[in-house]
Design a protein around this motif. Structure first.
Motif, PDB file in Angstrom:
ATOM      1  N   SER A 145       3.005   5.955  -2.718  1.00  0.00           N
ATOM      2  CA  SER A 145       4.097   6.885  -3.011  1.00  0.00           C
ATOM      3  C   SER A 145       4.390   6.947  -4.505  1.00  0.00           C
ATOM      4  CB  SER A 145       5.346   6.547  -2.201  1.00  0.00           C
ATOM      5  OG  SER A 145       5.897   5.350  -2.609  1.00  0.00           O
ATOM      6  N   ILE A 146       3.943   5.926  -5.249  1.00  0.00           N
ATOM      7  CA  ILE A 146       4.048   6.039  -6.709  1.00  0.00           C
ATOM      8  C   ILE A 146       3.024   7.045  -7.209  1.00  0.00           C
ATOM      9  CG2 ILE A 146       3.666   4.834  -8.893  1.00  0.00           C
ATOM     10  CD1 ILE A 146       4.779   2.339  -7.560  1.00  0.00           C
ATOM     11  N   GLN A 147       1.809   6.943  -6.658  1.00  0.00           N
ATOM     12  CA  GLN A 147       0.740   7.848  -7.084  1.00  0.00           C
ATOM     13  C   GLN A 147       1.075   9.310  -6.784  1.00  0.00           C
ATOM     14  OE1 GLN A 147      -2.973   6.537  -5.450  1.00  0.00           O
ATOM     15  NE2 GLN A 147      -3.147   4.896  -6.945  1.00  0.00           N
TER      16      GLN A 147
ATOM     17  N   GLU B  68       6.556  -9.372   0.756  1.00  0.00           N
ATOM     18  CA  GLU B  68       5.873  -8.083   0.611  1.00  0.00           C
ATOM     19  C   GLU B  68       6.495  -7.263  -0.521  1.00  0.00           C
ATOM     20  OE1 GLU B  68       3.652  -5.901   2.325  1.00  0.00           O
ATOM     21  OE2 GLU B  68       2.730  -7.615   3.314  1.00  0.00           O
ATOM     22  N   MET B  69       7.826  -7.229  -0.504  1.00  0.00           N
ATOM     23  CA  MET B  69       8.552  -6.388  -1.455  1.00  0.00           C
ATOM     24  C   MET B  69       8.379  -6.918  -2.881  1.00  0.00           C
ATOM     25  SD  MET B  69      10.252  -3.680  -0.942  1.00  0.00           S
ATOM     26  CE  MET B  69      10.931  -2.625  -2.197  1.00  0.00           C
ATOM     27  N   LEU B  70       8.387  -8.237  -3.025  1.00  0.00           N
ATOM     28  CA  LEU B  70       8.197  -8.828  -4.352  1.00  0.00           C
ATOM     29  C   LEU B  70       6.820  -8.464  -4.890  1.00  0.00           C
ATOM     30  CD1 LEU B  70       9.702 -12.430  -4.125  1.00  0.00           C
ATOM     31  CD2 LEU B  70      10.184 -10.739  -5.879  1.00  0.00           C
TER      32      LEU B  70
ATOM     33  N   THR C 245      -3.331  -2.493  -7.118  1.00  0.00           N
ATOM     34  CA  THR C 245      -2.826  -2.733  -5.780  1.00  0.00           C
ATOM     35  C   THR C 245      -3.752  -3.662  -5.013  1.00  0.00           C
ATOM     36  OG1 THR C 245      -2.150  -0.449  -5.886  1.00  0.00           O
ATOM     37  CG2 THR C 245      -1.843  -1.564  -3.806  1.00  0.00           C
ATOM     38  N   TRP C 246      -5.018  -3.312  -5.011  1.00  0.00           N
ATOM     39  CA  TRP C 246      -5.976  -4.080  -4.213  1.00  0.00           C
ATOM     40  C   TRP C 246      -5.945  -5.556  -4.598  1.00  0.00           C
ATOM     41  CZ3 TRP C 246     -10.110  -7.285  -4.439  1.00  0.00           C
ATOM     42  CH2 TRP C 246     -10.852  -7.424  -3.268  1.00  0.00           C
ATOM     43  N   GLY C 247      -6.044  -5.813  -5.901  1.00  0.00           N
ATOM     44  CA  GLY C 247      -6.142  -7.189  -6.382  1.00  0.00           C
ATOM     45  C   GLY C 247      -4.934  -8.018  -6.002  1.00  0.00           C
ATOM     46  N   ILE C 248      -3.737  -7.484  -6.318  1.00  0.00           N
ATOM     47  CA  ILE C 248      -2.507  -8.209  -6.029  1.00  0.00           C
ATOM     48  C   ILE C 248      -2.370  -8.421  -4.522  1.00  0.00           C
ATOM     49  CG2 ILE C 248      -0.005  -8.074  -6.127  1.00  0.00           C
ATOM     50  CD1 ILE C 248      -0.668  -8.220  -8.850  1.00  0.00           C
ATOM     51  N   ASN C 249      -2.699  -7.376  -3.761  1.00  0.00           N
ATOM     52  CA  ASN C 249      -2.517  -7.466  -2.324  1.00  0.00           C
ATOM     53  C   ASN C 249      -3.444  -8.499  -1.704  1.00  0.00           C
ATOM     54  OD1 ASN C 249      -1.067  -6.328  -0.067  1.00  0.00           O
ATOM     55  ND2 ASN C 249      -3.081  -5.684   0.640  1.00  0.00           N
ATOM     56  N   ILE C 250      -4.674  -8.567  -2.192  1.00  0.00           N
ATOM     57  CA  ILE C 250      -5.617  -9.513  -1.603  1.00  0.00           C
ATOM     58  C   ILE C 250      -5.207 -10.947  -1.935  1.00  0.00           C
ATOM     59  CG2 ILE C 250      -7.379  -9.665  -3.445  1.00  0.00           C
ATOM     60  CD1 ILE C 250      -8.487  -9.043   0.035  1.00  0.00           C
ATOM     61  N   VAL C 251      -4.658 -11.145  -3.124  1.00  0.00           N
ATOM     62  CA  VAL C 251      -4.177 -12.483  -3.487  1.00  0.00           C
ATOM     63  C   VAL C 251      -3.044 -12.886  -2.543  1.00  0.00           C
ATOM     64  CG1 VAL C 251      -3.023 -13.848  -5.256  1.00  0.00           C
ATOM     65  CG2 VAL C 251      -4.869 -12.313  -5.895  1.00  0.00           C
ATOM     66  N   LYS C 252      -2.105 -11.953  -2.342  1.00  0.00           N
ATOM     67  CA  LYS C 252      -0.983 -12.228  -1.441  1.00  0.00           C
ATOM     68  C   LYS C 252      -1.471 -12.553  -0.040  1.00  0.00           C
ATOM     69  CE  LYS C 252       0.489  -9.501   1.303  1.00  0.00           C
ATOM     70  NZ  LYS C 252       0.633  -8.140   1.829  1.00  0.00           N
ATOM     71  N   GLU C 253      -2.372 -11.698   0.464  1.00  0.00           N
ATOM     72  CA  GLU C 253      -2.838 -11.857   1.833  1.00  0.00           C
ATOM     73  C   GLU C 253      -3.536 -13.205   2.026  1.00  0.00           C
ATOM     74  OE1 GLU C 253      -3.967  -7.852   3.345  1.00  0.00           O
ATOM     75  OE2 GLU C 253      -5.617  -9.029   4.158  1.00  0.00           O
ATOM     76  N   THR C 254      -4.383 -13.533   1.051  1.00  0.00           N
ATOM     77  CA  THR C 254      -5.122 -14.796   1.123  1.00  0.00           C
ATOM     78  C   THR C 254      -4.176 -15.976   1.161  1.00  0.00           C
ATOM     79  OG1 THR C 254      -6.772 -13.736  -0.238  1.00  0.00           O
ATOM     80  CG2 THR C 254      -6.945 -16.083   0.019  1.00  0.00           C
ATOM     81  N   ILE C 255      -3.200 -15.956   0.239  1.00  0.00           N
ATOM     82  CA  ILE C 255      -2.274 -17.083   0.150  1.00  0.00           C
ATOM     83  C   ILE C 255      -1.448 -17.189   1.424  1.00  0.00           C
ATOM     84  CG2 ILE C 255      -0.246 -17.945  -1.074  1.00  0.00           C
ATOM     85  CD1 ILE C 255      -1.447 -16.874  -3.632  1.00  0.00           C
ATOM     86  N   VAL C 256      -0.917 -16.053   1.878  1.00  0.00           N
ATOM     87  CA  VAL C 256      -0.060 -16.097   3.063  1.00  0.00           C
ATOM     88  C   VAL C 256      -0.856 -16.565   4.283  1.00  0.00           C
ATOM     89  CG1 VAL C 256       1.305 -14.714   4.665  1.00  0.00           C
ATOM     90  CG2 VAL C 256       1.565 -14.371   2.233  1.00  0.00           C
ATOM     91  N   LEU C 257      -2.058 -16.003   4.475  1.00  0.00           N
ATOM     92  CA  LEU C 257      -2.853 -16.367   5.658  1.00  0.00           C
ATOM     93  C   LEU C 257      -3.206 -17.844   5.663  1.00  0.00           C
ATOM     94  CD1 LEU C 257      -5.334 -13.437   6.288  1.00  0.00           C
ATOM     95  CD2 LEU C 257      -3.435 -14.171   7.692  1.00  0.00           C
ATOM     96  N   LEU C 258      -3.560 -18.368   4.504  1.00  0.00           N
ATOM     97  CA  LEU C 258      -3.989 -19.770   4.461  1.00  0.00           C
ATOM     98  C   LEU C 258      -2.802 -20.718   4.575  1.00  0.00           C
ATOM     99  CD1 LEU C 258      -6.327 -21.760   4.053  1.00  0.00           C
ATOM    100  CD2 LEU C 258      -5.817 -21.710   1.628  1.00  0.00           C
ATOM    101  N   LEU C 259      -1.750 -20.455   3.786  1.00  0.00           N
ATOM    102  CA  LEU C 259      -0.675 -21.438   3.677  1.00  0.00           C
ATOM    103  C   LEU C 259       0.393 -21.301   4.763  1.00  0.00           C
ATOM    104  CD1 LEU C 259      -0.199 -21.634  -0.173  1.00  0.00           C
ATOM    105  CD2 LEU C 259      -1.709 -22.937   1.297  1.00  0.00           C
ATOM    106  N   SER C 260       0.304 -20.260   5.585  1.00  0.00           N
ATOM    107  CA  SER C 260       1.326 -20.120   6.619  1.00  0.00           C
ATOM    108  C   SER C 260       0.827 -20.656   7.949  1.00  0.00           C
ATOM    109  CB  SER C 260       1.720 -18.653   6.771  1.00  0.00           C
ATOM    110  OG  SER C 260       0.606 -17.925   7.227  1.00  0.00           O
ATOM    111  N   GLY C 261      -0.461 -20.987   8.041  1.00  0.00           N
ATOM    112  CA  GLY C 261      -0.966 -21.585   9.269  1.00  0.00           C
ATOM    113  C   GLY C 261      -1.647 -20.616  10.213  1.00  0.00           C
TER     114      GLY C 261
ATOM    115  N   TRP D  33       0.822  -1.204   0.000  1.00  0.00           N
ATOM    116  CA  TRP D  33       0.000   0.000   0.000  1.00  0.00           C
ATOM    117  C   TRP D  33       0.856   1.253   0.000  1.00  0.00           C
ATOM    118  CZ3 TRP D  33      -4.630  -0.364  -1.557  1.00  0.00           C
ATOM    119  CH2 TRP D  33      -5.385  -1.502  -1.284  1.00  0.00           C
ATOM    120  N   ASP D  34       1.868   1.264   0.878  1.00  0.00           N
ATOM    121  CA  ASP D  34       2.707   2.459   0.988  1.00  0.00           C
ATOM    122  C   ASP D  34       3.403   2.756  -0.330  1.00  0.00           C
ATOM    123  OD1 ASP D  34       1.928   2.764   3.531  1.00  0.00           O
ATOM    124  OD2 ASP D  34       3.726   1.927   4.455  1.00  0.00           O
ATOM    125  N   MET D  35       3.896   1.685  -0.968  1.00  0.00           N
ATOM    126  CA  MET D  35       4.625   1.900  -2.203  1.00  0.00           C
ATOM    127  C   MET D  35       3.693   2.398  -3.293  1.00  0.00           C
ATOM    128  SD  MET D  35       7.597  -0.459  -3.528  1.00  0.00           S
ATOM    129  CE  MET D  35       7.778  -0.911  -5.218  1.00  0.00           C
TER     130      MET D  35
END
Lengths: 279, 269
Positions: free
Chosen positions: B87-89, B162-164, B175-191, B82-84
């Motif tokens: 700051s691009i915008q 996060e940085m990737l 931003t929203w789309g990519i971030n939600i995919v990341k969040e979903t995957i991390v939350l589910l697959l990290s336990g 989000w921050d990045m």
């Protein structure tokens, strides 16, 4: 005599008000969809993201049932019904009230003041600015799950049942909208309150479990203060256990309207407070 | 010289986080309610299963795991994506890129202050409460040391993920789309949502070689001394796996960022 005259005089004005707002809403929404369509890649990725969150939620659900065949007396298909019900009930908040997520940025940066200068309702204007198309994916997913569970449980498909489903789905969604209104409006008072929205949004994942699991003080909290028990559990009991529907289920439409109204007042209170700071 | 710069960034981050005291209090309170939800759900689940131990996890184990996972989640949470994108915008990213420090390193250290604050304000109190409530279910000893080591590695892995993802947003402008995919995957697959022990064998096999496990599951497994983490022979492969991912993701992240930064389009910087 006088009273009657007053009534007839007011009626057309009231009607025009609704029509007026509907026409404004249509105009704003068309603008929003047009601007979204110009970022096609973003639209596609967001839709994929939405589908993925739903799939992940479903996977979590399946993994739970892989290990535990019943939860508090609820079997797989009844739980699936509740799950589908909650997904459909969560669609309006996703589609129509998504702009609440932007509220804190607008308030902090001062851009929010533009909404206060229009001769229309501030809440209406702010909320109608965004229509979230990708919420429709969730609707499809929810309807599919609900239909499948409905079929497996063997609920009769009658006009009465379908009518009940529609009324109580609307009821359920009012509660979630109200929760998010309250959570978003906290930003008028607390800086850095973004986490309240995030956590409330995570609470919705628990709406898909029977609220009978709560006990003690938390039963009261999750029923009347943070009413996630009303986002799926109480409204869906009207359909699932037609012989012994709890009083709270029948009262839920009333509570839903009341709760939504309170959240609206709270939101508007925040706007007034914002006006006074003059920032 | 470099250390001094890093320390300055950390200090600034600590001061910034402490600004929002009311926000932190609200966060803590909402977390408590969230944990109450988790508690009731799993209590009902275990009560209806009629068994005390499911997949090697007792109710107590599951609760400790999930509570600490939530605490760890709050402690490790970053909003780089989000921050990045913001700051691009706004064009601010140009100023950050011009700083006499590599952008990735600068970002990492400017978040470090918030991590320090979160560690003492959310993770430590939660950990102490869990320790007191469960009365000795968590072994206090050398495992704490390995846990801290593992958490630092987890922090670096998390930062790299996060940085990737943030870098990916430079290309897609979504931003929203990519971030939600990341969040979903991390939350589910990290336990964090469900302990990995409950996953079916086949899925678990795949999950165990992915980097997401290195963020939450490995530190917690080490802390709770499950899966043979109480012996060096069980411990070393876990830390080794984390270290591997740190190296792989750091190299990949660097290459990717250096490539992407040349393509940045800043509107009105």
């Amino acid at each position: 005599m006088n009273e009657k005259n007053n009534l007839t005089n007011q009626m057309p004005i009231h009607k025009r008000g609704l029509k007026f707002y509907a026409s404004i809403y249509k105009k704003i929404i068309i603008q929003d969809i047009k601007s979204k369509m110009s970022y096609r890649a973003d639209f596609i990725i967001s839709t994929v993201g939405m589908v993925m969150t739903n799939l992940a939620g479903f996977l979590t659900f399946m993994i739970l049932f892989h290990n535990f065949p019943t939860i508090n007396g609820w079997d797989y298909h009844h739980m699936l019904f509740l799950y589908g019900f909650s997904l459909v009930a969560l669609t309006p908040v996703q589609c129509f009230f998504d702009n609440n997520w932007n509220l804190r940025f607008q308030v902090q940066s001062g851009d929010f003041i533009k909404y206060c200068f229009r001769p229309i309702n501030v809440f209406f204007y702010f909320i109608s600015e965004v229509f979230d198309v990708k919420g429709l994916g969730q609707l499809a997913f929810g309807l599919g799950t609900l239909g499948y569970a409905w079929h497996k449980i063997g609920l009769p498909v009658t006009a009465l049942n379908i009518g009940k489903t529609i009324v109580f789905l609307i009821t359920a969604s009012l509660f979630m909208i109200a929760i998010m209104n309250f959570a978003a409006a906290t930003c008028f008072w607390i800086i850095g309150s973004g986490y309240v929205m995030v956590i409330m949004f995570r609470f919705k994942d628990f709406a898909r479990y029977p609220a009978s699991i709560f006990s003690g003080i938390f039963k009261i909290i999750f029923t009347f203060i943070i009413p996630i028990a009303f986002v799926a559990y109480y409204p869906s009991l009207v359909l699932l256990t037609p012989d012994k529907v709890p009083v709270l289920s029948w009262l839920s439409p009333l509570f839903g309207v009341l709760f939504f109204y309170l959240s609206y007042r709270f939101w508007m209170l925040g706007v007034r407070k914002y006006d006074f700071t003059g920032s | 010289m470099n250390l001094k710069r890093f320390a300055a960034l950390t200090k600034a981050g600590i001061q910034e986080s402490l600004q929002y005291r009311l926000g932190t209090a609200v966060t803590l309170f909402s977390n408590l309610i969230y944990l109450a939800l988790v508690y009731f759900l799993w209590k009902a689940i275990y009560a209806s299963s009629g068994k005390d131990v499911v997949r090697g996890m007792t109710f107590e184990d599951t609760m400790i795991y999930l509570i600490l996972a939530t605490a760890l989640f709050n402690f490790l949470e970053q909003f780089i994506v989000w921050d990045m994108s913001r700051s691009i915008q706004s064009g601010k990213i140009i100023l950050d890129l011009l700083k006499p420090m590599k952008y990735r390193i600068y970002t990492f250290w400017s978040y470090s202050g918030a991590h320090v604050v979160q560690f003492f304000l959310t993770f430590t109190p939660t950990f102490i409460i869990v320790c007191l409530l469960t009365g000795g279910a968590i072994h206090i000893g050398v495992n704490l040391l390995f846990f801290v080591l593992s958490t630092v590695l987890a922090l670096v892995v998390n930062f790299n993920i996060e940085m990737l993802v943030a870098t990916l947003c430079l290309y897609t402008e979504s931003t929203w789309g990519i971030n939600i995919v990341k969040e979903t995957i991390v939350l589910l697959l990290s336990g964090v949502s469900i302990p990995l022990a409950f996953f079916p064998e086949t899925i678990r096999g795949i999950v165990s070689i992915l980097p997401f496990r290195a963020v939450y599951d490995i530190p917690l497994t080490i802390l709770l001394q499950k899966n043979g983490a109480d012996q060096l022979s069980g411990l070393l492969p876990m830390l080794g796996m984390q270290l591997c991912w740190v190296v792989i993701l750091t190299i990949a992240g660097n290459l990717f960022f250096n490539h992407a930064v040349r393509k940045i389009t800043v509107n009105g910087g």
